[in-house]
Motif scaffolding. Sequence first.
Motif, PDB file in Angstrom:
ATOM      1  N   TYR A  82       0.836  -1.202   0.000  1.00 21.08           N
ATOM      2  CA  TYR A  82       0.000   0.000   0.000  1.00 21.08           C
ATOM      3  C   TYR A  82       0.877   1.260   0.000  1.00 21.08           C
ATOM      4  O   TYR A  82       0.660   2.177  -0.798  1.00 21.08           O
ATOM      5  CB  TYR A  82      -0.948   0.012   1.206  1.00 21.08           C
ATOM      6  N   LEU A  83       1.862   1.304   0.896  1.00 21.60           N
ATOM      7  CA  LEU A  83       2.719   2.492   1.002  1.00 21.60           C
ATOM      8  C   LEU A  83       3.566   2.708  -0.251  1.00 21.60           C
ATOM      9  O   LEU A  83       3.891   3.852  -0.582  1.00 21.60           O
ATOM     10  CB  LEU A  83       3.618   2.395   2.227  1.00 21.60           C
ATOM     11  N   SER A  84       3.914   1.625  -0.940  1.00 28.66           N
ATOM     12  CA  SER A  84       4.746   1.782  -2.136  1.00 28.66           C
ATOM     13  C   SER A  84       3.928   2.153  -3.373  1.00 28.66           C
ATOM     14  O   SER A  84       4.499   2.559  -4.381  1.00 28.66           O
ATOM     15  CB  SER A  84       5.548   0.505  -2.407  1.00 28.66           C
ATOM     16  N   GLU A  85       2.601   2.053  -3.279  1.00 31.88           N
ATOM     17  CA  GLU A  85       1.759   2.337  -4.441  1.00 31.88           C
ATOM     18  C   GLU A  85       0.763   3.479  -4.223  1.00 31.88           C
ATOM     19  O   GLU A  85       0.051   3.844  -5.148  1.00 31.88           O
ATOM     20  CB  GLU A  85       0.990   1.068  -4.847  1.00 31.88           C
ATOM     21  N   ASN A  86       0.734   4.018  -3.019  1.00 31.50           N
ATOM     22  CA  ASN A  86      -0.230   5.080  -2.702  1.00 31.50           C
ATOM     23  C   ASN A  86       0.441   6.180  -1.895  1.00 31.50           C
ATOM     24  O   ASN A  86       1.303   5.910  -1.068  1.00 31.50           O
ATOM     25  CB  ASN A  86      -1.402   4.511  -1.875  1.00 31.50           C
ATOM     26  N   ARG A  87       0.006   7.368  -2.129  1.00 26.60           N
ATOM     27  CA  ARG A  87       0.496   8.511  -1.348  1.00 26.60           C
ATOM     28  C   ARG A  87      -0.418   8.686  -0.139  1.00 26.60           C
ATOM     29  O   ARG A  87      -1.629   8.807  -0.284  1.00 26.60           O
ATOM     30  CB  ARG A  87       0.482   9.763  -2.207  1.00 26.60           C
ATOM     31  N   VAL A  88       0.179   8.686   1.029  1.00 26.47           N
ATOM     32  CA  VAL A  88      -0.573   8.824   2.272  1.00 26.47           C
ATOM     33  C   VAL A  88      -0.444  10.268   2.752  1.00 26.47           C
ATOM     34  O   VAL A  88       0.662  10.795   2.851  1.00 26.47           O
ATOM     35  CB  VAL A  88      -0.044   7.846   3.349  1.00 26.47           C
ATOM     36  N   LEU A 115       5.162  -7.092  -4.589  1.00 24.51           N
ATOM     37  CA  LEU A 115       5.705  -5.732  -4.632  1.00 24.51           C
ATOM     38  C   LEU A 115       6.336  -5.489  -5.996  1.00 24.51           C
ATOM     39  O   LEU A 115       6.906  -6.412  -6.596  1.00 24.51           O
ATOM     40  CB  LEU A 115       6.779  -5.572  -3.554  1.00 24.51           C
ATOM     41  N   HIS A 116       6.239  -4.257  -6.492  1.00 28.92           N
ATOM     42  CA  HIS A 116       6.926  -3.965  -7.748  1.00 28.92           C
ATOM     43  C   HIS A 116       8.432  -3.920  -7.499  1.00 28.92           C
ATOM     44  O   HIS A 116       8.886  -3.793  -6.352  1.00 28.92           O
ATOM     45  CB  HIS A 116       6.387  -2.696  -8.420  1.00 28.92           C
ATOM     46  N   LYS A 117       9.196  -4.057  -8.550  1.00 32.90           N
ATOM     47  CA  LYS A 117      10.649  -4.233  -8.448  1.00 32.90           C
ATOM     48  C   LYS A 117      11.328  -3.155  -7.594  1.00 32.90           C
ATOM     49  O   LYS A 117      12.172  -3.452  -6.771  1.00 32.90           O
ATOM     50  CB  LYS A 117      11.267  -4.273  -9.840  1.00 32.90           C
ATOM     51  N   ASN A 118      10.993  -1.911  -7.793  1.00 33.10           N
ATOM     52  CA  ASN A 118      11.633  -0.811  -7.060  1.00 33.10           C
ATOM     53  C   ASN A 118      10.720  -0.249  -5.975  1.00 33.10           C
ATOM     54  O   ASN A 118      10.700   0.951  -5.746  1.00 33.10           O
ATOM     55  CB  ASN A 118      12.044   0.282  -8.046  1.00 33.10           C
ATOM     56  N   PHE A 119      10.015  -1.124  -5.291  1.00 30.86           N
ATOM     57  CA  PHE A 119       9.044  -0.678  -4.286  1.00 30.86           C
ATOM     58  C   PHE A 119       9.670   0.212  -3.229  1.00 30.86           C
ATOM     59  O   PHE A 119       9.056   1.169  -2.767  1.00 30.86           O
ATOM     60  CB  PHE A 119       8.356  -1.884  -3.623  1.00 30.86           C
ATOM     61  N   ALA A 120      10.896  -0.082  -2.830  1.00 29.27           N
ATOM     62  CA  ALA A 120      11.529   0.666  -1.742  1.00 29.27           C
ATOM     63  C   ALA A 120      11.733   2.134  -2.101  1.00 29.27           C
ATOM     64  O   ALA A 120      11.714   2.998  -1.221  1.00 29.27           O
ATOM     65  CB  ALA A 120      12.858   0.022  -1.365  1.00 29.27           C
ATOM     66  N   ASP A 121      11.880   2.437  -3.384  1.00 25.48           N
ATOM     67  CA  ASP A 121      12.057   3.819  -3.824  1.00 25.48           C
ATOM     68  C   ASP A 121      10.805   4.654  -3.582  1.00 25.48           C
ATOM     69  O   ASP A 121      10.878   5.881  -3.526  1.00 25.48           O
ATOM     70  CB  ASP A 121      12.409   3.873  -5.313  1.00 25.48           C
ATOM     71  N   SER A 122       9.657   3.995  -3.465  1.00 23.25           N
ATOM     72  CA  SER A 122       8.385   4.699  -3.280  1.00 23.25           C
ATOM     73  C   SER A 122       7.980   4.863  -1.814  1.00 23.25           C
ATOM     74  O   SER A 122       7.015   5.546  -1.519  1.00 23.25           O
ATOM     75  CB  SER A 122       7.271   3.939  -4.014  1.00 23.25           C
ATOM     76  N   GLN A 154      17.695   0.973   5.428  1.00 20.46           N
ATOM     77  CA  GLN A 154      17.534   1.930   6.516  1.00 20.46           C
ATOM     78  C   GLN A 154      16.745   1.341   7.685  1.00 20.46           C
ATOM     79  O   GLN A 154      16.678   1.936   8.765  1.00 20.46           O
ATOM     80  CB  GLN A 154      16.844   3.217   6.009  1.00 20.46           C
ATOM     81  N   ALA A 155      16.154   0.168   7.499  1.00 18.45           N
ATOM     82  CA  ALA A 155      15.303  -0.430   8.526  1.00 18.45           C
ATOM     83  C   ALA A 155      16.120  -0.946   9.710  1.00 18.45           C
ATOM     84  O   ALA A 155      17.245  -1.426   9.552  1.00 18.45           O
ATOM     85  CB  ALA A 155      14.485  -1.578   7.935  1.00 18.45           C
TER      86      ALA A 155
END
Length: 181
Positions: A82-88, A115-122, A154-155
């Motif tokens: 959700y966080l990688s595909e939507n702006r909260v 998850l999409h390939k570059n999910f962490a970038d989002s 960073q986690a």
Amino acid sequence: MKKQILFIHGGGEGGYKADTKLADSLRKELGDAYEVYNPEIHFNDTLPDFGWLKQIGKEISLTGEKIILAGHSFGASMLLKYLSENRVQKKIDGLFLAAPPYWSGDEDWKQGIKLHKNFADSIPKDIPIFLYHCKDDEEVPFTHLKFYTQNLPQATVRKITGGGHQFNNDLSFMAKDMKSL
């Protein structure tokens, strides 16, 4: 004002009931300064994401301006999706993920939850992320943690020696990290 935590339970038959014990553990450990929401998310087999993303978005929209997000297992993986595909629009004070599975493979049923390939970038970089996994998890292999540590360097990572998939129904370690924010 109490700090709000949205806890997204895991999937499967009885996932909500089983994970209510985890949410109760957080309530007990965090005390009166926090409010833990544990809504039941329902599966819809006709949707690629089983309907979880829309329901998660709705639950986030019902909270105050600041929120802590936590999830277990399937719920943890869907929070990341959700966080990688939507702006909260809310201020997310922390993201706490317990035993998130890494979905891979070409099966049709997995396509809407991967998850999409570059999910962490989002994922917004200012959100503190905590990952938890028990070495003796019988549901989600401990090796799935490696994928997330590589993609979310960073986690803060907590490798728990024992407790199985349900962490012995004790999220005191997560509550301690939440209080540290």
